[in-house]
Scaffold this motif. Structure first.
Motif: not given
Ligand code: SF4
Length: 65
Positions: A1-11, A29-42
């Motif tokens: 699965m595609k990594k989160c778009s923020r992966f490279k910059h994520c603290g 989260y970061c490499k899986g299907k819950k990335k859209k639920e990530c509280k950091r992204r939110k």
């Protein structure tokens, strides 16, 4: 699965990826299907800036200082 778009910059990734402490969260989260639920992204989307590096994708606080 595609990594989160923020992966490279994520603290959280920078701080924890190589510690092995949260590999499960990174997989789910970061490499899986819950990335859209990530509280950091939110947080970032709502506030316009990144949360503390110690905030986990599930919104809890990480173990390292
Ligand atoms: S913690 Fe959240 S924002 Fe950071 S890489 Fe993982 S899914 Fe993306």
């Amino acid at each position: 699965m595609k990594k989160c778009s923020r992966f490279k910059h994520c603290g959280f990734i920078k701080k924890y990826e190589n510690t092995g402490l949260y590999n499960d969260l990174i997989e789910i989260y970061c490499k899986g299907k819950k990335k859209k639920e990530c509280k950091r992204r939110k947080f970032n989307k709502e506030k316009g800036y990144s949360p503390n590096d110690n905030m986990l994708p599930n919104g809890k606080t990480g173990k390292l200082k």
